[in-house]
Enzyme design. Structure first.
Site, short mmCIF file in Angstrom:
data_model
loop_
_atom_site.label_atom_id
_atom_site.label_comp_id
_atom_site.label_asym_id
_atom_site.label_seq_id
_atom_site.Cartn_x
_atom_site.Cartn_y
_atom_site.Cartn_z
N ASP A 147 -11.13 2.88 4.12
CA ASP A 147 -11.40 1.44 3.97
C ASP A 147 -12.92 1.18 3.92
OD1 ASP A 147 -9.28 -0.21 3.56
OD2 ASP A 147 -8.86 -0.57 5.69
N GLN A 206 -4.50 -1.47 9.68
CA GLN A 206 -4.34 -2.79 9.05
C GLN A 206 -4.90 -3.87 9.98
OE1 GLN A 206 -3.15 -3.44 5.86
NE2 GLN A 206 -3.88 -5.49 6.32
N LYS A 217 0.84 -1.21 0.00
CA LYS A 217 0.00 0.00 0.00
C LYS A 217 0.87 1.25 0.00
CE LYS A 217 -3.75 -2.48 2.25
NZ LYS A 217 -4.47 -2.77 3.52
#
Ligand code: NDP
Length: 284
Positions: A118, A95, A51
């Site tokens: 997200d 994460q 990422k």
């Protein structure tokens, strides 16, 4: 036909990089994505590095906090609060999975929904269900882009079967297909006769996490198949669909790897750019 997720992600990354470049020329700052990684999980470390690299290629600035595995819940929540109130940070990503002693839902709930790139915050799930603008989880958003890239731009009246009902993939996927006027069935571990559901589908999205659960001969001739699953079997990656057999029937199918994975990362970049734009509009 195999849908090339890597190529689609690369082309869209180019477009994102150009949009970021135009912002810079207008004197706007680079979009900033804050990434929080707790602990040493090897897969999570790889995902975060991917990422970060993708961000840099598009001109987005990643700022990563690598925290020890024994980080206290309050310290993590304090960091999120600080990032929420920092106008220089446009997107926040934690994460997952987190170490067991941490409460994942409380952490997600603490993120400002307008920085939740997200798309996991309940406010964003509610916005999606209500047809309001928000942030849509990256994997299902990427899956729609993959279907469109294969020529499936009008899904009206098609029967779509989504296998899996997670908040991250299955549920938002079903919402996005519904928005596009597909007739959507969501299957899960309690579904009776999964085969008969899949055999009837014009669009199949497999998001289960069981290697090759969806047998190739279940796929209807001319169906579009998106394989979200990532399963490690004897040292290599396989999807949730028997790709080679399914390919004989499908109009188009995504491979694993090289299908949904690269597009998931790309949609994160697009969500971060969107977050920066929206925050600038609100500040005006
Ligand atoms: P979850 O484990 O959260 O959800 C799996 C879903 O599959 C559940 O709804 C479960 O049903 C259902 N399921 C389990 N077994 C069966 C079965 N035998 N028949 C039908 N349904 C079943 O997984 P995620 O949604 O987070 O991820 C799914 C897969 O996608 C994983 O392999 C993951 O690694 C991959 N993934 C890939 C991404 C990418 O970038 N390509 C991004 C995110 C995920 P129930 O609810 O009843 O338990």
């Amino acid at each position: 036909m195999r849908i090339d997720g890597k190529a689609l992600a690369a082309a869209r990354r180019e477009a994102t990089a150009e949009a970021v470049q135009r912002r810079t020329e207008q004197g706007l700052p680079a979009p900033v994505l804050a990434v929080i990684l707790v602990g040493e999980d090897p897969a999570s470390q790889v995902y975060v590095r991917n990422k970060e690299n993708a961000c840099r290629k598009a001109g987005i600035e990643p700022r990563t906090w690598r925290l020890p595995a024994d980080t206290a819940q309050t310290d993590l929540l304090d960091l999120i609060a600080q990032l929420n109130s920092d106008p220089a940070v446009h997107g926040i990503l934690v994460q997952m999975p987190l170490p067991k002693h941490l409460d994942e839902q409380a952490v997600i709930d603490a993120i400002d929904p307008d920085k939740d790139v997200d798309g996991l915050h309940p406010v964003n799930a509610g916005r999606l269900a209500s047809g309001l603008p928000g942030f849509v989880p990256c994997t299902p958003q990427g899956a729609i882009a993959l279907l469109e890239s294969a020529g499936l731009t009008d899904m009206t009246g098609l029967k779509a079967v989504v296998v899996g009902r997670s908040v991250l993939v299955g549920k938002p996927m079903a919402q996005l297909l519904l928005e596009r006027n597909a007739t959507v069935t969501i299957c899960h571990s309690r579904t009776r006769d999964l085969a008969s559901q899949v055999k009837d589908a014009d669009i199949v999205v497999a998001a289960v996490g069981r290697p090759e659960l969806i047998q190739g001969d279940w796929i209807k001739d001319g169906a579009y198949v998106i394989d979200v699953g990532i399963n490690r079997v004897e040292g290599h990656l396989v999807g949730d669909v028997q790709t080679e057999e399914a390919e004989k029937h499908a109009a188009a199918i995504t491979p694993v790897p090289g299908g949904c994975g690269p597009m998931t990362v790309q949609m994160l970049l697009e969500n971060t750019l969107l977050a920066a734009r929206r925050q600038e509009e609100t500040a005006r």
